[in-house]
Design a protein around this motif. Structure first.
Motif, PDB file in Angstrom:
ATOM      1  N   HIS A 173       0.814  -1.218   0.000  1.00 58.57           N
ATOM      2  CA  HIS A 173       0.000   0.000   0.000  1.00 58.57           C
ATOM      3  C   HIS A 173       0.845   1.265   0.000  1.00 58.57           C
ATOM      4  CE1 HIS A 173       0.943  -0.967   4.190  1.00 58.57           C
ATOM      5  NE2 HIS A 173       0.800   0.316   4.460  1.00 58.57           N
ATOM      6  N   GLU A 183       0.622   7.145   4.856  1.00 57.74           N
ATOM      7  CA  GLU A 183       1.389   6.680   6.009  1.00 57.74           C
ATOM      8  C   GLU A 183       1.988   7.849   6.782  1.00 57.74           C
ATOM      9  OE1 GLU A 183       2.048   3.350   7.158  1.00 57.74           O
ATOM     10  OE2 GLU A 183       0.239   3.138   5.961  1.00 57.74           O
ATOM     11  N   PRO A 451      -9.912  -4.737   7.749  1.00 58.45           N
ATOM     12  CA  PRO A 451      -8.913  -4.122   6.869  1.00 58.45           C
ATOM     13  C   PRO A 451      -9.566  -3.482   5.644  1.00 58.45           C
ATOM     14  CG  PRO A 451      -8.263  -6.351   7.494  1.00 58.45           C
ATOM     15  CD  PRO A 451      -9.688  -6.179   7.917  1.00 58.45           C
ATOM     16  N   ARG A 455      -5.268  -2.792   2.071  1.00 60.48           N
ATOM     17  CA  ARG A 455      -4.353  -3.407   3.039  1.00 60.48           C
ATOM     18  C   ARG A 455      -4.442  -4.917   2.952  1.00 60.48           C
ATOM     19  NH1 ARG A 455      -2.056  -0.139   6.992  1.00 60.48           N
ATOM     20  NH2 ARG A 455      -0.768  -2.008   7.269  1.00 60.48           N
ATOM     21  N   ASP A 457      -1.995  -6.821   3.830  1.00 54.93           N
ATOM     22  CA  ASP A 457      -1.045  -7.371   4.790  1.00 54.93           C
ATOM     23  C   ASP A 457      -1.640  -7.582   6.170  1.00 54.93           C
ATOM     24  OD1 ASP A 457      -1.223  -4.513   4.808  1.00 54.93           O
ATOM     25  OD2 ASP A 457       0.429  -4.457   6.231  1.00 54.93           O
ATOM     26  N   GLU A 467       1.131  -2.617  13.670  1.00 56.63           N
ATOM     27  CA  GLU A 467       0.603  -1.294  13.331  1.00 56.63           C
ATOM     28  C   GLU A 467       0.564  -0.393  14.556  1.00 56.63           C
ATOM     29  OE1 GLU A 467      -0.326  -0.415   9.950  1.00 56.63           O
ATOM     30  OE2 GLU A 467       0.981  -2.169   9.910  1.00 56.63           O
TER      31      GLU A 467
END
Length: 805
Positions: A173, A183, A451, A455, A457, A467
């Motif tokens: 992502h 992020e 999610p 995402r 992952d 996270e």
């Protein structure tokens, strides 16, 4: 992933310096591998416009230019660039300017001077002279509206910084500028600019029929036709610059737009020449034997494990990886078909490696691309096409077949606190998920997170704990010393370490080698007699296709490598794992079902045992040299050596090593067949032993020093020529001597050339020295004679021997 800072700040602009942003991203799990300016430092380079360009009076290849740099008076500058002409605006280095260092590493200063008798008051620059690119075919032409006299660094934004991220595979992502900005917003709390994708109103009803025959390959397929585009249109300079700072060169306007959106939002797309498509498109798995010429010029053959996009006539594209040459856009293209799809990651993974290339699109699709925004991104691509190339858009075609199910993931707050190593409540965890844009619900003890589509992952609890930890900040985690008791683990006295074995072999003159566990198939067949080795599904090289069941091939390869480089003496060893088929082995923490993986130690000796030596004229290392090294390696344990056969060893010069009745390996000379196959001048000697047997050692048992003198007696026994030394020693030590026999040593062997009065043909004489002793008293002659008679009697009974003479 590479991108410029200015592009990142358009989406998220925290009040932080460039270096601080790099530190925040790195501590948040997005490691900034490199941070560099767009251009190296240079000064006093401004925008100038050529007002006049005339031929130099004394040089055919030079021109005298009058350049306006916004100072009122024109500068007289001599230039040799072929594109120096009136009306263009170019970077102009004024007198006193310092350009980037050349090949000598020193800055290049611009001075007032003369060229062929004409004064030059500066320098007109190419892109290469400013270290902006390798283009030095002519002057670097700037936009026609670039302000005269303004610093080129400001005009071209050359003080911008380029970030290079080293992303782990789970951070798909973040493979876009917007993804990194998302992020950064979560890590810093700075607002994120949400993109708007306004729909483009269709101007025609052109539509391409598409059939998705493989839902397990493509879960969503979107596309639209755009008519009457100008493919010769020039890509805007701002887009060219951004692509260049992402490491992507400009190709054509349509290709640049597709690449731009991929770097911007992580959405790979493909643009077909609509008029070159035969009939309809079919998204399906390939068929064996089908061929496709790709955009990179390679022609590949696909099969049923590779996804393709095909029309009614032929395969047109490699699904999720690269388009085909047959439908590529060109200067003659008028109508295009824009495609964006969701390809299942498992359907794309590994396909590029089959054809020995990789692409940015495949890199993203095999990690997972957001399936929810295919239509929005096509709208964005369409708007850019209309702005740059013109045209008329058709209606959107969107087929949704099967999308990934976003299963909720549960986080236990207590578990997160224990793993992270600091006290946590549900609130900071919920805050972290809110900043990341992850929908979450909590009951105080657990948090359930769903999610988002981008995402891929987030699947297990540990993913959510990671996270929380990176949003809290790894640098903010407390340093807590371990509380577990530390107790030294003492090794058993009856076992030594592998390191001790390495030191012992090194003391014997061997050097350690470390080799791959993957070997050639022929080695297993010829050296290990293994007709069914464990084969690799995806070997890293054709000559490393199977797992080894013996270390000998690896040592022979090392020997051959050294002999090819004129080495005369080679002594090497390896301690490594071998791989044997064994149906009784079950899958465990350190085991794989059906495969036994014992550790072994193997050595090879070639050439003179002692190097160049005046006292020894032997042709090279022989069986007994290797046997002596094995005895030293096993000491103080005593092994028995029995004549044996081994696929890699000489049939008459090979022995099996027996320890406590169990086979521990083999020692011997290389088989003549293998020596010839490896083209070796002399045969090396080898040994290969089970490491577990070598590591075991007898615990010393101390006895007092004898107070009484031992007695020695020499006897010679005549036995059949077939009697071995081991059989003789077994018979002697098996005699009932009342515990007086301490040792027996064979010191002479006699074989007459022809039969004599005392010895028949096929017999030999073995001379043995017996050592007799008693811990209680000095032996009498009668005791000694009784013990000798017991030994001779045992030899006669067990081996059919007799006392000589």
């Amino acid at each position: 992933m590479q991108f410029p800072e200015s592009w990142l700040r358009e989406f998220c602009n925290p009040p932080l310096a460039t270096k601080q942003i790099a530190d925040v991203l790195t501590m948040g799990g997005l490691e900034v591998e490199d941070l560099r300016p767009v251009a190296p430092p240079f000064t006093k380079v401004v925008v100038g416009e050529i007002k006049e360009a005339v031929q130099h009076p004394n040089a055919d290849r030079l021109r005298v230019c009058q350049v306006d740099v916004g100072q009122g008076a024109l500068l007289n500058i001599v230039c040799g660039a072929p594109n120096a002409r009136v009306g263009i605006r170019v970077p102009t280095a004024l007198v006193g300017a310092e350009l980037p260092p050349g090949d000598d590493g020193k800055p290049f200063a611009i001075k007032l001077g003369k060229l062929r008798g004409v004064e030059s008051q500066g320098m007109l620059c190419s892109a290469r002279e400013l270290k902006l690119s390798e283009d030095h075919a002519g002057l670097m032409e700037l936009a026609s509206d670039a302000p005269l006299g303004k610093d080129v660094r400001e005009v071209l934004d050359l003080d911008d910084q380029v970030f290079t991220l080293k992303l782990t595979p789970n951070l798909a992502h973040a493979l876009s500028v917007y993804g990194v900005a998302r992020e950064l917003s979560a890590l810093t709390g700075a607002p994120l600019v949400q993109p708007k994708f306004e729909p483009v109103q269709p101007k025609n009803d052109a539509k391409l029929a598409v059939k998705v025959s493989a839902p397990d390959l493509c879960g969503r397929f979107s596309g639209r036709v755009v008519r009457n585009v100008d493919t010769k249109a020039k890509t805007p300079q701002w887009m060219v610059d951004r692509l260049a700072r992402c490491g992507q060169r400009s190709v054509t306007a349509l290709v640049d737009i597709s690449n731009y959106v991929m770097f911007e939002f992580g959405r790979p797309s493909h643009i077909f020449d609509y008029d070159k498509i035969h009939g309809t498109l079919d998204v399906r798995w390939g068929k064996p034997g089908e061929q496709l010429k790709l955009l990179n010029g390679n022609t590949i053959t696909v099969d049923e494990k590779v996804g393709v996009i095909a029309d009614d006539k032929e395969v047109e594209s490699l699904a999720g990886i690269m388009g085909g040459d047959a439908t590529a856009v060109s200067d003659d293209t008028r109508n295009v078909y824009v495609e964006a799809a969701f390809w299942w990651p498992q359907a794309v993974q590994g396909r590029s490696r089959r054809y020995n290339f990789s692409t940015d699109a495949g890199h993203r699709f095999e990690r997972g691309v957001d399936p929810s925004l295919t239509v929005e991104h096509i709208e964005h691509i369409t708007r850019l096409i209309l702005e740059v190339c013109g045209g008329e858009a058709g209606p959107m075609d969107d087929q949704v077949l099967s999308l990934p199910e976003r299963k909720p993931v549960t986080l236990r707050v207590a578990r997160a606190s224990k793993v992270i190593g600091m006290p946590l409540t549900a609130n900071p965890c919920l805050d972290a998920f809110e900043r990341l844009g992850l929908p979450a619900q909590s009951n105080g003890e657990t948090i359930v997170v769903t999610p988002p589509p981008y995402r891929f992952d987030l699947a297990i609890e540990e993913d959510l704990i990671e996270e929380v930890a990176r949003i809290v900040g790894y640098e903010h985690l407390p340093t807590t010393p371990p509380l577990a008791p530390i107790t030294a683990k003492l090794p058993p006295e009856g076992r030594r370490s592998a390191f001790a074995v390495r030191r012992l072999l090194a003391a014997l003159g061997y050097q350690e080698t470390i080799n791959f566990s993957f070997v050639e198939d022929s080695w297993e067949r010829d050296l290990a007699g293994n007709a069914n080795p464990i084969k690799l599904l995806n070997p890293i090289a054709s000559q490393m296709s199977v797992m080894r069941s013996s270390l000998m091939g690896s040592l022979l390869q090392v020997l051959k490598f050294n002999l090819d480089r004129k080495a005369e003496r080679v002594r090497v060893f390896e301690i490594g794992r071998v791989f044997l088929r064994d149906a009784s082995v079950a899958t465990g923490d350190t085991t794989v079902r059906g495969v036994r993986q014992p550790m072994r130690v193997a050595g090879l000796a070639y050439g003179e045992p002692d190097g160049l030596q005046w006292a020894r004229k032997a042709p090279g290392a022989d069986f007994y040299d290797a046997k002596g090294d094995v005895e030293a390696l096993l000491a103080p344990r005593q092994a028995e050596y029995r004549a044996a056969t081994h696929p890699a060893m000489h049939p008459g010069r090979c022995a099996e090593v027996i320890i406590d009745g169990v086979s521990a390996g083999h020692v011997g000379e290389l088989h003549p067949r293998s020596r010839q196959a490896w083209d070796l001048p002399h045969a090396p000697v080898l040994f290969e032993l089970d490491l577990g047997q070598v590591l075991a050692r007898d615990v010393p048992v101390f006895t007092p020093v004898p107070r009484f003198q031992p007695a020695e007696r020499d006897i010679a026994v005549i036995v059949a020529d077939s009697v071995t030394h081991a059989a003789l020693m077994e018979a002697i030590h098996g005699a009932d001597t009342g515990g007086l026999l301490r040792d027996a040593l064979l010191f002479d062997v006699y074989k007459p050339k022809q039969a004599t009065a005392g010895m028949a043909a096929g017999e030999k004489s073995l001379a043995v020295r017996l050592t007799l002793a008693s811990p209680d008293a000095t032996l009498t002659e009668d005791q000694i004679e009784a013990a000798v008679r017991a030994v001779v009697g045992r030899v006669a009974t067990q081996l059919g021997g007799r006392l000589r003479g």
